[in-house]
Design a protein around this motif. Structure first.
Motif, PDB file in Angstrom:
ATOM      1  N   VAL A 114       1.421 -16.813  47.217  1.00 10.21           N
ATOM      2  CA  VAL A 114       0.065 -16.606  46.716  1.00 10.21           C
ATOM      3  C   VAL A 114      -0.934 -16.384  47.846  1.00 10.21           C
ATOM      4  O   VAL A 114      -1.772 -15.479  47.774  1.00 10.21           O
ATOM      5  N   VAL A 115      -0.861 -17.194  48.891  1.00 11.94           N
ATOM      6  CA  VAL A 115      -1.849 -17.122  49.972  1.00 11.94           C
ATOM      7  C   VAL A 115      -1.899 -15.738  50.622  1.00 11.94           C
ATOM      8  O   VAL A 115      -2.990 -15.172  50.810  1.00 11.94           O
ATOM      9  N   PRO A 116      -0.761 -15.130  50.991  1.00 12.46           N
ATOM     10  CA  PRO A 116      -0.858 -13.781  51.586  1.00 12.46           C
ATOM     11  C   PRO A 116      -1.457 -12.743  50.648  1.00 12.46           C
ATOM     12  O   PRO A 116      -2.190 -11.850  51.096  1.00 12.46           O
ATOM     13  N   ARG A 117      -1.190 -12.857  49.368  1.00 10.18           N
ATOM     14  CA  ARG A 117      -1.744 -11.888  48.414  1.00 10.18           C
ATOM     15  C   ARG A 117      -3.245 -12.077  48.237  1.00 10.18           C
ATOM     16  O   ARG A 117      -3.979 -11.089  48.092  1.00 10.18           O
ATOM     17  N   ILE A 118      -3.709 -13.315  48.247  1.00 10.60           N
ATOM     18  CA  ILE A 118      -5.150 -13.544  48.172  1.00 10.60           C
ATOM     19  C   ILE A 118      -5.844 -13.008  49.422  1.00 10.60           C
ATOM     20  O   ILE A 118      -6.894 -12.348  49.340  1.00 10.60           O
ATOM     21  N   ALA A 119      -5.269 -13.284  50.591  1.00 11.65           N
ATOM     22  CA  ALA A 119      -5.866 -12.783  51.831  1.00 11.65           C
ATOM     23  C   ALA A 119      -5.880 -11.255  51.859  1.00 11.65           C
ATOM     24  O   ALA A 119      -6.869 -10.639  52.296  1.00 11.65           O
ATOM     25  N   ALA A 120      -4.797 -10.643  51.383  1.00  6.24           N
ATOM     26  CA  ALA A 120      -4.748  -9.178  51.356  1.00  6.24           C
ATOM     27  C   ALA A 120      -5.795  -8.603  50.414  1.00  6.24           C
ATOM     28  O   ALA A 120      -6.475  -7.621  50.724  1.00  6.24           O
ATOM     29  N   MET A 121      -5.954  -9.232  49.253  1.00  5.36           N
ATOM     30  CA  MET A 121      -6.960  -8.759  48.296  1.00  5.36           C
ATOM     31  C   MET A 121      -8.366  -8.916  48.860  1.00  5.36           C
ATOM     32  O   MET A 121      -9.215  -8.029  48.680  1.00  5.36           O
ATOM     33  N   MET A 122      -8.639 -10.021  49.534  1.00  9.95           N
ATOM     34  CA  MET A 122      -9.953 -10.223  50.122  1.00  9.95           C
ATOM     35  C   MET A 122     -10.219  -9.244  51.255  1.00  9.95           C
ATOM     36  O   MET A 122     -11.373  -8.946  51.582  1.00  9.95           O
ATOM     37  N   LEU A 123      -9.184  -8.738  51.876  1.00  6.38           N
ATOM     38  CA  LEU A 123      -9.342  -7.737  52.930  1.00  6.38           C
ATOM     39  C   LEU A 123      -9.557  -6.343  52.358  1.00  6.38           C
ATOM     40  O   LEU A 123     -10.366  -5.557  52.878  1.00  6.38           O
ATOM     41  N   VAL A 124      -8.872  -6.034  51.278  1.00 10.85           N
ATOM     42  CA  VAL A 124      -8.920  -4.682  50.714  1.00 10.85           C
ATOM     43  C   VAL A 124     -10.158  -4.474  49.852  1.00 10.85           C
ATOM     44  O   VAL A 124     -10.730  -3.376  49.834  1.00 10.85           O
ATOM     45  N   ALA A 125     -10.611  -5.494  49.134  1.00 11.17           N
ATOM     46  CA  ALA A 125     -11.710  -5.340  48.175  1.00 11.17           C
ATOM     47  C   ALA A 125     -12.981  -4.761  48.809  1.00 11.17           C
ATOM     48  O   ALA A 125     -13.541  -3.786  48.291  1.00 11.17           O
ATOM     49  N   PRO A 126     -13.506  -5.314  49.917  1.00 15.52           N
ATOM     50  CA  PRO A 126     -14.718  -4.700  50.495  1.00 15.52           C
ATOM     51  C   PRO A 126     -14.487  -3.296  51.047  1.00 15.52           C
ATOM     52  O   PRO A 126     -15.386  -2.449  50.970  1.00 15.52           O
ATOM     53  N   LEU A 127     -13.300  -3.041  51.594  1.00 16.82           N
ATOM     54  CA  LEU A 127     -13.012  -1.688  52.074  1.00 16.82           C
ATOM     55  C   LEU A 127     -13.026  -0.685  50.928  1.00 16.82           C
ATOM     56  O   LEU A 127     -13.568   0.422  51.047  1.00 16.82           O
ATOM     57  N   LEU A 128     -12.436  -1.069  49.827  1.00 11.69           N
ATOM     58  CA  LEU A 128     -12.429  -0.203  48.652  1.00 11.69           C
ATOM     59  C   LEU A 128     -13.849  -0.002  48.119  1.00 11.69           C
ATOM     60  O   LEU A 128     -14.213   1.098  47.689  1.00 11.69           O
ATOM     61  N   ASN A 129     -14.644  -1.056  48.159  1.00  9.69           N
ATOM     62  CA  ASN A 129     -16.026  -0.954  47.700  1.00  9.69           C
ATOM     63  C   ASN A 129     -16.829   0.023  48.559  1.00  9.69           C
ATOM     64  O   ASN A 129     -17.600   0.843  48.041  1.00  9.69           O
ATOM     65  N   ILE A 130     -16.652  -0.049  49.860  1.00  6.72           N
ATOM     66  CA  ILE A 130     -17.351   0.868  50.766  1.00  6.72           C
ATOM     67  C   ILE A 130     -16.911   2.309  50.517  1.00  6.72           C
ATOM     68  O   ILE A 130     -17.743   3.241  50.517  1.00  6.72           O
ATOM     69  N   LEU A 131     -15.618   2.519  50.305  1.00  6.00           N
ATOM     70  CA  LEU A 131     -15.118   3.860  50.027  1.00  6.00           C
ATOM     71  C   LEU A 131     -15.732   4.424  48.752  1.00  6.00           C
ATOM     72  O   LEU A 131     -16.154   5.593  48.703  1.00  6.00           O
ATOM     73  N   ILE A 132     -15.817   3.603  47.713  1.00 11.28           N
ATOM     74  CA  ILE A 132     -16.387   4.065  46.440  1.00 11.28           C
ATOM     75  C   ILE A 132     -17.876   4.364  46.596  1.00 11.28           C
ATOM     76  O   ILE A 132     -18.392   5.338  46.030  1.00 11.28           O
TER      77      ILE A 132
END
Length: 299
Positions: free
Chosen positions: A178-196
């Motif tokens: 669970v921990v690696p997936r949460i960290a990965a999601m927290m890393l990807v979410a703002p990047l995806l937001n900036i792209l959008i």
């Protein structure tokens, strides 16, 4: 009991010529009791599910911080999961951001043009994309593609008893999975937001200049006059909160999958629906709070 022509009236309720006047009331009471029971069971089950999700999220955050302090955080697994999330969400985010920016710019532009304020199209369209469009698009993409993939992966591991095997070997599934997936999601979410945000604002600019006869200078001038750094930061914070919510729900549904492949499919469906619905509700609350403390003003 004989009728007018000497015939016997049909039997009702097992007794000739009799009926139970309390039968409709009894049926209504039974139906009401069933409805109340189902409603109470649904509410209790929802509260229990919400509590388990909160527990997984809190435990994962504690373990992740502890591992980071002790220098044993799973960096490689986190980057692997982050790259996977980027691969399944990057292209759909661009495809979603383009029509969203076009629709916002066209609809707002038509209304603003009727009021004779064409120069405000940049401000209205840009704020719409930054404050609402980008965070919600991020939540939907992460909830649709990311949550489905995470729930399917963890659900398959659960029904194959891999999670139970980890527990037998003394490995905490939350720490390992669970921990690696949460960290990965927290890393990807703002990047995806900036792209959008970038794609949405750019596509809105193209529509405003080419179809609505807005000059490029007035578009960017109004955009810069009303868009502040607080709007961008609030959008990024929303994306982080939505990402955390999505991944916790997906992990919880995946780890609780049971009943074979059908259970995995049900867990995936529940993860997608619950994560998007929860993100919509949370977005409403955040919007009201932000509007209360940070109203729209000139930059």
């Amino acid at each position: 009991m004989a009728g007018v022509d000497g015939e016997v009236a049909p039997a009702r309720d097992g007794v000739t010529g009799t009926s139970d006047p309390d039968a409709p009331e009894a049926e209504q009471a039974s139906a009401g009791r069933i409805i109340r029971q189902n409603f109470s069971d649904t509410v209790l089950s929802s509260v229990a599910t919400f509590g388990r999700a909160l527990r997984i999220g809190a435990v994962a955050v504690y373990i992740g911080i502890n591992d980071a302090i002790r220098g044993r955080f799973q960096v490689h697994e986190t980057l692997t999961q982050a790259w996977f999330l980027i691969r399944v969400t990057a292209v759909p985010s661009i495809l979603m951001a383009i029509p969203f920016g076009v629709i916002v710019s066209a609809q707002v532009g038509n209304i603003v043009s009727e009021l004779g304020a064409d120069s405000m199209i940049g401000a209205a369209g840009g704020l719409g994309v930054i404050k609402q469009g980008a965070p919600m698009a991020t939540a939907m993409l992460l909830g649709g593609a990311g949550a489905a993939a995470i729930a399917a992966d963890l659900g398959a591991r659960t029904i194959r008893e891999e999670v139970d095997a980890l527990r037998v070997m003394g490995i905490d599934p939350v720490q390992r999975l669970v921990v690696p997936r949460i960290a990965a999601m927290m890393l990807v979410a703002p990047l995806l937001n900036i792209l959008i945000i970038f794609v949405g604002v750019s596509s809105g600019f193209v529509v405003a200049v080419s179809a609505l006869n807005v000059t490029p200078g007035s578009y960017w001038q109004s955009f810069g006059a009303f868009t502040t750094s607080i709007d961008v930061w609030v959008s990024l914070v929303k994306a982080l909160m939505f990402g955390f919510l999505v991944v916790v729900i997906a992990c919880q549904r995946g780890l609780e999958a049971k009943g074979g492949p059908r259970g995995v499919a049900d867990g995936v469906n529940a993860a997608v629906v619950m994560s998007i619905a929860a993100a919509v509700v949370l977005n409403t609350v955040i919007t009201q709070v932000v509007t209360m403390f940070f109203p729209v003003r000139m930059a």
